[in-house]
Design a protein around this motif. Structure first.
Motif, PDB file in Angstrom:
ATOM      1  N   GLY A 124       0.834  -1.187   0.000  1.00  0.00           N
ATOM      2  CA  GLY A 124       0.000   0.000   0.000  1.00  0.00           C
ATOM      3  C   GLY A 124       0.870   1.238   0.000  1.00  0.00           C
ATOM      4  N   ALA A 125       0.309   2.347  -0.484  1.00  0.00           N
ATOM      5  CA  ALA A 125       1.036   3.611  -0.535  1.00  0.00           C
ATOM      6  C   ALA A 125       0.119   4.741  -0.087  1.00  0.00           C
ATOM      7  CB  ALA A 125       1.537   3.875  -1.955  1.00  0.00           C
ATOM      8  N   GLY A 126       0.592   5.526   0.901  1.00  0.00           N
ATOM      9  CA  GLY A 126      -0.192   6.639   1.393  1.00  0.00           C
ATOM     10  C   GLY A 126       0.665   7.555   2.255  1.00  0.00           C
ATOM     11  N   THR A 127       0.146   8.724   2.573  1.00  0.00           N
ATOM     12  CA  THR A 127       0.919   9.712   3.327  1.00  0.00           C
ATOM     13  C   THR A 127       1.319   9.197   4.699  1.00  0.00           C
ATOM     14  OG1 THR A 127      -0.124  11.539   2.174  1.00  0.00           O
ATOM     15  CG2 THR A 127       0.884  12.041   4.300  1.00  0.00           C
ATOM     16  N   ALA A 128       0.365   8.645   5.428  1.00  0.00           N
ATOM     17  CA  ALA A 128       0.648   8.235   6.804  1.00  0.00           C
ATOM     18  C   ALA A 128       1.621   7.061   6.844  1.00  0.00           C
ATOM     19  CB  ALA A 128      -0.645   7.874   7.526  1.00  0.00           C
ATOM     20  N   ALA A 129       1.375   6.045   6.017  1.00  0.00           N
ATOM     21  CA  ALA A 129       2.190   4.830   6.050  1.00  0.00           C
ATOM     22  C   ALA A 129       3.400   4.918   5.129  1.00  0.00           C
ATOM     23  CB  ALA A 129       1.334   3.639   5.635  1.00  0.00           C
ATOM     24  N   VAL A 130       3.378   5.815   4.156  1.00  0.00           N
ATOM     25  CA  VAL A 130       4.353   5.927   3.070  1.00  0.00           C
ATOM     26  C   VAL A 130       4.242   4.676   2.193  1.00  0.00           C
ATOM     27  CG1 VAL A 130       6.723   6.412   2.360  1.00  0.00           C
ATOM     28  CG2 VAL A 130       5.867   7.319   4.539  1.00  0.00           C
ATOM     29  N   VAL A 131       4.900   3.590   2.583  1.00  0.00           N
ATOM     30  CA  VAL A 131       4.758   2.308   1.895  1.00  0.00           C
ATOM     31  C   VAL A 131       4.541   1.234   2.946  1.00  0.00           C
ATOM     32  CG1 VAL A 131       5.909   0.558   0.475  1.00  0.00           C
ATOM     33  CG2 VAL A 131       6.179   2.982  -0.093  1.00  0.00           C
ATOM     34  N   SER A 132       3.493   0.443   2.777  1.00  0.00           N
ATOM     35  CA  SER A 132       3.151  -0.592   3.757  1.00  0.00           C
ATOM     36  C   SER A 132       3.097  -1.951   3.066  1.00  0.00           C
ATOM     37  CB  SER A 132       1.796  -0.271   4.404  1.00  0.00           C
ATOM     38  OG  SER A 132       1.477  -1.209   5.402  1.00  0.00           O
ATOM     39  N   PRO A 133       4.105  -2.812   3.283  1.00  0.00           N
ATOM     40  CA  PRO A 133       4.138  -4.121   2.618  1.00  0.00           C
ATOM     41  C   PRO A 133       3.018  -5.045   3.112  1.00  0.00           C
ATOM     42  CG  PRO A 133       6.299  -3.510   3.482  1.00  0.00           C
ATOM     43  CD  PRO A 133       5.310  -2.564   4.078  1.00  0.00           C
ATOM     44  N   VAL A 134       2.536  -5.867   2.187  1.00  0.00           N
ATOM     45  CA  VAL A 134       1.513  -6.868   2.492  1.00  0.00           C
ATOM     46  C   VAL A 134       2.174  -8.239   2.460  1.00  0.00           C
ATOM     47  CG1 VAL A 134      -0.604  -7.969   1.653  1.00  0.00           C
ATOM     48  CG2 VAL A 134      -0.381  -5.459   1.590  1.00  0.00           C
ATOM     49  N   LYS A 135       2.010  -9.000   3.539  1.00  0.00           N
ATOM     50  CA  LYS A 135       2.660 -10.313   3.605  1.00  0.00           C
ATOM     51  C   LYS A 135       1.744 -11.458   3.189  1.00  0.00           C
ATOM     52  CE  LYS A 135       1.663 -10.975   8.563  1.00  0.00           C
ATOM     53  NZ  LYS A 135       2.254 -11.176   9.900  1.00  0.00           N
ATOM     54  N   ALA A 136       0.417 -11.196   3.187  1.00  0.00           N
ATOM     55  CA  ALA A 136      -0.523 -12.262   2.856  1.00  0.00           C
ATOM     56  C   ALA A 136      -1.878 -11.648   2.523  1.00  0.00           C
ATOM     57  CB  ALA A 136      -0.670 -13.227   4.028  1.00  0.00           C
ATOM     58  N   PHE A 137      -2.676 -12.412   1.775  1.00  0.00           N
ATOM     59  CA  PHE A 137      -4.047 -11.956   1.526  1.00  0.00           C
ATOM     60  C   PHE A 137      -5.000 -13.140   1.522  1.00  0.00           C
ATOM     61  CE2 PHE A 137      -2.575 -12.841  -2.797  1.00  0.00           C
ATOM     62  CZ  PHE A 137      -3.692 -13.379  -3.444  1.00  0.00           C
ATOM     63  N   GLY A 138      -6.249 -12.831   1.829  1.00  0.00           N
ATOM     64  CA  GLY A 138      -7.292 -13.841   1.826  1.00  0.00           C
ATOM     65  C   GLY A 138      -8.329 -13.536   0.768  1.00  0.00           C
ATOM     66  N   TYR A 139      -8.855 -14.605   0.137  1.00  0.00           N
ATOM     67  CA  TYR A 139      -9.881 -14.419  -0.887  1.00  0.00           C
ATOM     68  C   TYR A 139     -10.677 -15.706  -1.043  1.00  0.00           C
ATOM     69  CZ  TYR A 139     -12.027 -13.327  -5.421  1.00  0.00           C
ATOM     70  OH  TYR A 139     -12.921 -13.114  -6.442  1.00  0.00           O
ATOM     71  N   LYS A 140     -11.983 -15.582  -0.937  1.00  0.00           N
ATOM     72  CA  LYS A 140     -12.912 -16.709  -1.088  1.00  0.00           C
ATOM     73  C   LYS A 140     -12.515 -17.902  -0.220  1.00  0.00           C
ATOM     74  CE  LYS A 140     -14.977 -15.542  -5.506  1.00  0.00           C
ATOM     75  NZ  LYS A 140     -15.349 -15.972  -6.876  1.00  0.00           N
ATOM     76  N   GLY A 141     -12.194 -17.593   1.027  1.00  0.00           N
ATOM     77  CA  GLY A 141     -11.894 -18.649   1.983  1.00  0.00           C
ATOM     78  C   GLY A 141     -10.494 -19.211   1.903  1.00  0.00           C
ATOM     79  N   GLU A 142      -9.708 -18.747   0.940  1.00  0.00           N
ATOM     80  CA  GLU A 142      -8.326 -19.208   0.801  1.00  0.00           C
ATOM     81  C   GLU A 142      -7.375 -18.141   1.331  1.00  0.00           C
ATOM     82  OE1 GLU A 142      -7.277 -22.183  -0.311  1.00  0.00           O
ATOM     83  OE2 GLU A 142      -9.340 -22.864  -0.666  1.00  0.00           O
ATOM     84  N   HIS A 143      -6.254 -18.585   1.897  1.00  0.00           N
ATOM     85  CA  HIS A 143      -5.241 -17.682   2.434  1.00  0.00           C
ATOM     86  C   HIS A 143      -3.951 -17.878   1.647  1.00  0.00           C
ATOM     87  CE1 HIS A 143      -3.294 -15.207   5.528  1.00  0.00           C
ATOM     88  NE2 HIS A 143      -2.288 -16.062   5.472  1.00  0.00           N
ATOM     89  N   TYR A 144      -3.387 -16.779   1.183  1.00  0.00           N
ATOM     90  CA  TYR A 144      -2.194 -16.840   0.343  1.00  0.00           C
ATOM     91  C   TYR A 144      -1.053 -16.051   0.998  1.00  0.00           C
ATOM     92  CZ  TYR A 144      -5.701 -18.219  -3.120  1.00  0.00           C
ATOM     93  OH  TYR A 144      -6.729 -18.844  -3.781  1.00  0.00           O
TER      94      TYR A 144
END
Length: 355
Positions: free
Chosen positions: A300-320
């Motif tokens: 993610g990118a924004g003023t407060a966080a600057v750049v915020s890495p994502v380590k995992a995501f969930g979608y339709k009951g699956e975790h990646y």
């Protein structure tokens, strides 16, 4: 102590600063505020004399329209102090243009540019001691406008208050986050005001985000409101995907905020020869990429966080889970951007604004 600068701005300073009561090593984001605030009222069809006054509570009528119809927009900015004690803003012209763009969408009168920059410069000079040097330290700046007219009639107000408050800050997020891809809820819809930094846009996110947190995720990747087929934003940030060595992000629209950090990262990447694709991105494409190993990063990118890495995501009951990358784009871009913000690197783009 009252005086006027250039006949434009009235100042009323505090008699004693509260800065000695603040533990700058243990700051909760957005919970500690500086000594002064900028205030300007709109009435009788015009913005009145802007003022800087001691930070403190407001007195508003219970029927003030902001409470009933949500006419409220805001911005997020930061001031940075370099190793020489000089203070800089990062692309404040973009924030100024955007708050007026947001205001227009909510039928709020445009704020004058000279009032904005005179107030901002003077306020930051007054609060200089609150801006601590060192990478990671900053002064978070929150300009905002609210409808103050006392009336519950369902129409735009004819009285407003424009304010700027400041809060010393450290890093907004600590560590990488996990996100849940939205399948039901939407942040915004076509024809709406998702592109505006309107208070209601954020209020509407809280419940879906709470549900995501109940499942162990910190944020949501929002999808389009029609079929939830395309990714749009991540939490309160724009979102980037790295597939192999190509950087992908969704195009801005009337649903997606035109983020200052977003456009800065795109410019940095293009200057460094990194391929950037600004196009619609299907959720199915991201799922396929994580399965075949070509999805290297999400951030993610924004003023407060600057750049915020994502380590995992969930979608339709699956975790990646995403494999941690050596020399990640997220860490590279964050360092490059912060080096410009803290005056540690050449600013070939002309983004720094000295106070």
């Amino acid at each position: 102590m009252k005086n006027t600068i250039s006949g434009l701005l009235e100042i009323n300073k505090v008699s004693t600063s509260k800065i000695d009561q603040v533990d700058f090593d243990n700051l909760n984001f957005g919970s500690v505020f500086t000594d002064h605030m900028f205030v300007c009222d709109y009435k009788n069809g015009a913005w009145q004399t802007p003022k800087i006054v001691p930070y403190g509570p407001l007195t508003l009528d219970p029927s003030a329209r902001v409470f009933h119809y949500g006419q409220a927009v805001f911005e997020g900015m930061k001031a940075y102090k370099d190793d020489h004690g000089d203070t800089y803003l990062f692309r404040p012209d973009e924030n100024f243009k955007r708050i007026n763009k947001s205001s227009e969408r909510l039928a709020i009168p445009e704020f004058p540019e000279d009032y904005f920059f005179e107030g901002l410069n003077t306020l930051l000079k007054l609060e200089d001691a609150w801006i601590k040097p060192g990478v990671g330290n900053s002064l978070y700046i929150r300009p905002f406008v609210i409808a103050t007219q006392a009336s519950v009639s369902a129409s735009e107000a004819n009285e407003y208050k424009f304010m700027i408050i400041c809060s010393p800050a450290q890093s907004y997020y600590s560590g990488d986050v996990s996100v849940l891809v939205a399948e039901k809820f939407s942040r915004s819809a076509s024809g709406g005001f998702g592109y505006a930094k309107a208070a209601g846009n954020y209020a509407g996110q809280f419940y879906p985000t709470k549900l995501a947190k109940d499942q162990g995720y910190q944020q949501i990747i929002w999808t389009d409101s029609n079929a939830h087929e395309y990714v749009e934003e991540a939490g309160t940030m724009n979102v980037f995907f790295r597939i192999n060595d190509t950087l992908l992000t969704a195009p801005i629209s009337d649903r997606i905020l035109d983020g200052v950090t977003r456009k800065s990262l795109i410019a940095l990447a293009e200057k460094q020869g990194i391929k950037v694709e600004v196009r619609p991105i299907k959720v199915s494409e991201i799922v396929e990429a994580v399965k075949n190993g070509s999805l290297k990063e999400i951030f993610g990118a924004g003023t407060a966080a600057v750049v915020s890495p994502v380590k995992a995501f969930g979608y339709k009951g699956e975790h990646y889970e995403l494999e941690k990358q050596d020399n990640s784009y997220a860490s590279h871009f964050k360092s490059a951007l912060m080096d410009i913000q803290y005056n540690k690197a050449e600013d070939s783009f002309g983004w720094r604004y000295k106070i």
